[in-house]
Design a protein around this motif. Sequence first.
Motif, PDB file in Angstrom:
ATOM      1  N   TRP A 209      33.873  31.176  35.962  1.00  0.00           N
ATOM      2  CA  TRP A 209      34.917  31.840  35.183  1.00  0.00           C
ATOM      3  C   TRP A 209      34.546  31.903  33.699  1.00  0.00           C
ATOM      4  O   TRP A 209      34.764  32.913  33.045  1.00  0.00           O
ATOM      5  CB  TRP A 209      36.278  31.171  35.352  1.00  0.00           C
ATOM      6  CG  TRP A 209      37.238  31.725  34.357  1.00  0.00           C
ATOM      7  CD1 TRP A 209      37.842  31.074  33.339  1.00  0.00           C
ATOM      8  CD2 TRP A 209      37.647  33.095  34.243  1.00  0.00           C
ATOM      9  NE1 TRP A 209      38.613  31.953  32.599  1.00  0.00           N
ATOM     10  CE2 TRP A 209      38.495  33.199  33.144  1.00  0.00           C
ATOM     11  CE3 TRP A 209      37.357  34.244  34.966  1.00  0.00           C
ATOM     12  CZ2 TRP A 209      39.076  34.402  32.743  1.00  0.00           C
ATOM     13  CZ3 TRP A 209      37.930  35.444  34.567  1.00  0.00           C
ATOM     14  CH2 TRP A 209      38.789  35.506  33.469  1.00  0.00           C
TER      15      TRP A 209
ATOM     16  N   ASN B 182      35.381  42.619  34.592  1.00  0.00           N
ATOM     17  CA  ASN B 182      36.524  43.480  34.890  1.00  0.00           C
ATOM     18  C   ASN B 182      37.591  42.665  35.627  1.00  0.00           C
ATOM     19  O   ASN B 182      37.437  42.321  36.788  1.00  0.00           O
ATOM     20  CB  ASN B 182      36.072  44.655  35.754  1.00  0.00           C
ATOM     21  CG  ASN B 182      37.203  45.567  36.146  1.00  0.00           C
ATOM     22  OD1 ASN B 182      38.318  45.451  35.650  1.00  0.00           O
ATOM     23  ND2 ASN B 182      36.910  46.488  37.047  1.00  0.00           N
ATOM     24  N   ARG B 183      38.679  42.385  34.960  1.00  0.00           N
ATOM     25  CA  ARG B 183      39.730  41.549  35.547  1.00  0.00           C
ATOM     26  C   ARG B 183      40.516  42.261  36.631  1.00  0.00           C
ATOM     27  O   ARG B 183      41.296  41.638  37.342  1.00  0.00           O
ATOM     28  CB  ARG B 183      40.661  41.035  34.465  1.00  0.00           C
ATOM     29  CG  ARG B 183      39.919  40.103  33.530  1.00  0.00           C
ATOM     30  CD  ARG B 183      40.833  39.289  32.706  1.00  0.00           C
ATOM     31  NE  ARG B 183      40.052  38.523  31.743  1.00  0.00           N
ATOM     32  CZ  ARG B 183      40.586  37.788  30.819  1.00  0.00           C
ATOM     33  NH1 ARG B 183      41.881  37.705  30.716  1.00  0.00           N
ATOM     34  NH2 ARG B 183      39.824  37.121  29.993  1.00  0.00           N
ATOM     35  N   ALA B 184      40.335  43.551  36.783  1.00  0.00           N
ATOM     36  CA  ALA B 184      40.972  44.279  37.872  1.00  0.00           C
ATOM     37  C   ALA B 184      40.218  44.090  39.189  1.00  0.00           C
ATOM     38  O   ALA B 184      40.745  44.381  40.260  1.00  0.00           O
ATOM     39  CB  ALA B 184      41.060  45.765  37.535  1.00  0.00           C
ATOM     40  N   ASN B 185      38.992  43.580  39.120  1.00  0.00           N
ATOM     41  CA  ASN B 185      38.188  43.324  40.305  1.00  0.00           C
ATOM     42  C   ASN B 185      38.766  42.145  41.069  1.00  0.00           C
ATOM     43  O   ASN B 185      39.122  41.125  40.472  1.00  0.00           O
ATOM     44  CB  ASN B 185      36.742  43.052  39.877  1.00  0.00           C
ATOM     45  CG  ASN B 185      35.832  42.806  41.045  1.00  0.00           C
ATOM     46  OD1 ASN B 185      35.860  41.731  41.627  1.00  0.00           O
ATOM     47  ND2 ASN B 185      35.028  43.795  41.371  1.00  0.00           N
ATOM     48  N   ASP B 186      38.851  42.267  42.396  1.00  0.00           N
ATOM     49  CA  ASP B 186      39.452  41.215  43.217  1.00  0.00           C
ATOM     50  C   ASP B 186      38.689  39.891  43.124  1.00  0.00           C
ATOM     51  O   ASP B 186      39.299  38.823  43.086  1.00  0.00           O
ATOM     52  CB  ASP B 186      39.539  41.655  44.676  1.00  0.00           C
ATOM     53  CG  ASP B 186      40.576  42.744  44.891  1.00  0.00           C
ATOM     54  OD1 ASP B 186      41.506  42.851  44.069  1.00  0.00           O
ATOM     55  OD2 ASP B 186      40.448  43.487  45.885  1.00  0.00           O
ATOM     56  N   PHE B 187      37.355  39.949  43.118  1.00  0.00           N
ATOM     57  CA  PHE B 187      36.567  38.716  43.035  1.00  0.00           C
ATOM     58  C   PHE B 187      36.783  38.022  41.698  1.00  0.00           C
ATOM     59  O   PHE B 187      36.968  36.802  41.648  1.00  0.00           O
ATOM     60  CB  PHE B 187      35.082  39.020  43.251  1.00  0.00           C
ATOM     61  CG  PHE B 187      34.213  37.797  43.168  1.00  0.00           C
ATOM     62  CD1 PHE B 187      34.275  36.814  44.137  1.00  0.00           C
ATOM     63  CD2 PHE B 187      33.342  37.616  42.103  1.00  0.00           C
ATOM     64  CE1 PHE B 187      33.481  35.677  44.053  1.00  0.00           C
ATOM     65  CE2 PHE B 187      32.547  36.493  42.015  1.00  0.00           C
ATOM     66  CZ  PHE B 187      32.618  35.517  42.998  1.00  0.00           C
TER      67      PHE B 187
ATOM     68  N   GLN C 167      39.380  38.294  39.784  1.00  0.00           N
ATOM     69  CA  GLN C 167      40.750  37.784  39.782  1.00  0.00           C
ATOM     70  C   GLN C 167      40.853  36.493  40.597  1.00  0.00           C
ATOM     71  O   GLN C 167      41.528  35.545  40.204  1.00  0.00           O
ATOM     72  CB  GLN C 167      41.724  38.830  40.338  1.00  0.00           C
ATOM     73  CG  GLN C 167      43.162  38.445  40.171  1.00  0.00           C
ATOM     74  CD  GLN C 167      43.553  38.254  38.708  1.00  0.00           C
ATOM     75  OE1 GLN C 167      43.210  39.042  37.847  1.00  0.00           O
ATOM     76  NE2 GLN C 167      44.270  37.188  38.422  1.00  0.00           N
ATOM     77  N   PHE C 168      40.154  36.432  41.744  1.00  0.00           N
ATOM     78  CA  PHE C 168      40.154  35.217  42.565  1.00  0.00           C
ATOM     79  C   PHE C 168      39.551  34.041  41.796  1.00  0.00           C
ATOM     80  O   PHE C 168      40.119  32.939  41.786  1.00  0.00           O
ATOM     81  CB  PHE C 168      39.381  35.453  43.864  1.00  0.00           C
ATOM     82  CG  PHE C 168      39.154  34.193  44.639  1.00  0.00           C
ATOM     83  CD1 PHE C 168      40.180  33.616  45.368  1.00  0.00           C
ATOM     84  CD2 PHE C 168      37.919  33.553  44.616  1.00  0.00           C
ATOM     85  CE1 PHE C 168      39.982  32.437  46.066  1.00  0.00           C
ATOM     86  CE2 PHE C 168      37.706  32.383  45.312  1.00  0.00           C
ATOM     87  CZ  PHE C 168      38.750  31.819  46.035  1.00  0.00           C
TER      88      PHE C 168
ATOM     89  N   HIS D 184      39.283  33.712  38.558  1.00  0.00           N
ATOM     90  CA  HIS D 184      40.175  33.371  37.450  1.00  0.00           C
ATOM     91  C   HIS D 184      41.361  32.539  37.932  1.00  0.00           C
ATOM     92  O   HIS D 184      41.709  31.525  37.312  1.00  0.00           O
ATOM     93  CB  HIS D 184      40.665  34.635  36.739  1.00  0.00           C
ATOM     94  CG  HIS D 184      41.603  34.337  35.620  1.00  0.00           C
ATOM     95  ND1 HIS D 184      42.901  34.749  35.618  1.00  0.00           N
ATOM     96  CD2 HIS D 184      41.425  33.644  34.466  1.00  0.00           C
ATOM     97  CE1 HIS D 184      43.500  34.330  34.512  1.00  0.00           C
ATOM     98  NE2 HIS D 184      42.620  33.655  33.797  1.00  0.00           N
ATOM     99  N   ASP D 185      41.974  32.951  39.036  1.00  0.00           N
ATOM    100  CA  ASP D 185      43.122  32.204  39.571  1.00  0.00           C
ATOM    101  C   ASP D 185      42.723  30.794  39.996  1.00  0.00           C
ATOM    102  O   ASP D 185      43.434  29.827  39.711  1.00  0.00           O
ATOM    103  CB  ASP D 185      43.749  32.949  40.750  1.00  0.00           C
ATOM    104  CG  ASP D 185      44.424  34.245  40.333  1.00  0.00           C
ATOM    105  OD1 ASP D 185      44.692  34.423  39.123  1.00  0.00           O
ATOM    106  OD2 ASP D 185      44.672  35.086  41.223  1.00  0.00           O
TER     107      ASP D 185
END
Length: 97
Positions: A29, A38-43, A45-46, A48-49
Amino acid sequence: MSPRYHAGSQAGRVIAVVADIMALILGLWILMYLLDANRANDFVQFIHDAARWLAGWSHDLFTFDEEWARVVCGYGLAAVVYLFVGHALAGRIYRRS
């Protein structure tokens, strides 16, 4: 090799691997943040979460003016603590068996 010895070394390995994975997620991260992923990318975002959850106790612990410094120090501290504690615990379990 006795079964007790084998179980202790296996438990120590599992703890060390879990600590490594946790630190890897946090480090990934930090790298993604610094490279402006790109924070819109699912990976992304995963990661980051997961990192946010893992570093919940150290997130915003530091009050640097620059956001990148807060991210590196907050998430980096969590990664170092997980590595240190995880490997210390793994070594202790390994030595006891």
